[in-house]
Write a protein that holds these residues in place. Structure first.
Motif, short mmCIF file in Angstrom:
data_model
loop_
_atom_site.label_atom_id
_atom_site.label_comp_id
_atom_site.label_asym_id
_atom_site.label_seq_id
_atom_site.Cartn_x
_atom_site.Cartn_y
_atom_site.Cartn_z
N ARG A 91 -7.53 -8.47 16.80
CA ARG A 91 -6.58 -9.59 16.74
C ARG A 91 -7.22 -10.87 17.28
N GLN A 107 2.91 -1.24 10.72
CA GLN A 107 3.50 -0.09 11.42
C GLN A 107 3.50 1.16 10.54
N ARG A 139 1.21 4.72 9.74
CA ARG A 139 0.22 5.63 10.30
C ARG A 139 -0.78 6.03 9.22
N SER A 154 -7.81 -2.76 19.13
CA SER A 154 -6.75 -3.54 18.49
C SER A 154 -6.76 -4.98 18.98
N GLU A 214 -1.66 -1.12 11.34
CA GLU A 214 -0.99 -1.38 12.62
C GLU A 214 0.05 -2.50 12.49
N LEU A 245 -7.20 -0.13 9.41
CA LEU A 245 -6.36 0.25 10.55
C LEU A 245 -5.61 -0.95 11.12
N THR A 246 -6.24 -2.11 11.07
CA THR A 246 -5.55 -3.32 11.52
C THR A 246 -4.36 -3.62 10.61
N GLU A 266 -5.94 5.96 14.70
CA GLU A 266 -5.49 4.61 15.04
C GLU A 266 -6.52 3.94 15.93
N MET A 267 -6.42 2.64 16.07
CA MET A 267 -7.33 1.91 16.95
C MET A 267 -6.93 2.10 18.41
#
Length: 317
Positions: free
Chosen positions: A305, A248, A250, A301, A245, A241-242, A295-296
């Protein structure tokens, strides 16, 4: 090994009159036969066996069924959507238990309709329909406390002691079967803590190649060690998911299950656990009502990071 026979071997589970009946719905004659055979092998009465198109009407008429088992080997279209919406709502309201066993290709359209988390979704990984997981799910359903008003009349004062004994016995069988179905390296998901509150400073940017390198390194282990030795579906999903993201992109439920590198049924349980814990979010596809994205959550998120930012500083030290 015939795992259903393990349930049938328990005398207390082979007495059809002591258990509330179960309604079976299937997308084909083969699917209906498969579901009915499992229920009957456990010694439970069948409330009925119906096609998907007739299931909602039968639920309206079926006042004595305590549960519904849905077997899917192909897409039932609008009738299937109506059935899934109905059992998703009814199970969430505690009217009856519900289990859906679907072919892998149906994961996204089925998961999109089961949004409340009260229906157990199993994905058949092989021609036998992932029998250990199916039997474990049935045993757990039978062991669950009675719910709602759509139950048969077994929960009387005179049978209460017998029901408690039955619940204990089925729970023991279910725990054994669950271990058989998931393997020693897949722990049952438990309540997970949400990420620690992060500093208000913007999270550091992560280079896409950094995430790809970490994912490649994790997959490289499979060349030297068995996958089961390092199964970590929650972390694998967060990494995927990272990466999505940053790019960009899905991620639908089916893709996230693949990224988890565990059986789809196990991955679905982890997705539910992570979602219930606030780490992940489900988003409906605005262009396709039969698909949901995962999504996170914002805190997740930022935590990912910050984690990679710390890892980068440690690696450069």
């Amino acid at each position: 090994m015939d795992y259903a026979s393990l349930v049938l071997a328990e005398p207390s589970l082979a007495e059809p009159q002591t258990l509330a009946p179960i309604l079976v719905a299937g997308s084909s004659a083969k699917a209906r036969d498969r579901g009915a055979a499992l229920v009957e092998a456990a010694g439970v009465r069948l409330a009925g066996v119906v096609p998907i198109a007739d299931a909602v009407e039968r639920i309206d008429l079926q006042v004595r069924a305590s549960a519904i088992w849905v077997e899917l080997d192909d897409d039932g279209g609008d009738p299937l959507d109506r059935l899934l919406d109905r059992i998703d709502r009814d199970a969430a309201n505690g009217l009856y238990a519900a289990i859906v066993c679907a072919a892998p290709g149906l994961l996204d359209p089925v998961a999109a309709r089961l949004s409340r988390g009260a229906v157990e979704l199993l994905i058949a990984e092989n021609d036998r329909g992932d029998e250990p997981a199916r039997v474990a799910a049935l045993a757990l359903m039978l062991a669950a406390p009675a719910r709602g008003t759509r139950l048969s009349d077994v929960a009387t004062d005179t049978s209460a002691a017998r029901l408690r004994q039955l619940t204990d016995e089925v729970g023991r069988i279910a725990a054994t079967l669950a271990r058989l179905s998931s393997g020693p390296s897949t722990p049952a998901p438990s309540a997970l803590p949400t990420p620690r509150p992060t500093a208000p400073d913007p999270a550091p940017d992560i280079a896409p190649e950094t995430i790809r390198a970490v994912i490649r390194a994790r997959r490289l282990r499979a060349r030297f060690f068995a996958n089961e030795l390092f199964a970590d579906p929650a972390w694998d999903m967060l990494l995927d998911l990272t990466q999505a993201e940053i790019a960009q992109v899905r991620v639908p439920v089916s893709s996230l299950c693949i990224a988890a590198a565990v059986p789809a049924t196990t991955a679905l349980r982890w997705i539910k656990t992570l979602t219930d814990s606030g780490l992940l979010l489900r988003r409906a596809d605005p262009h396709d009502g039969r698909r949901v994205f995962v999504e996170m959550a914002p805190n997740t998120s930022q935590a990912m990071r910050n984690y990679f930012g710390e890892v980068g500083r440690v690696a450069g030290a």
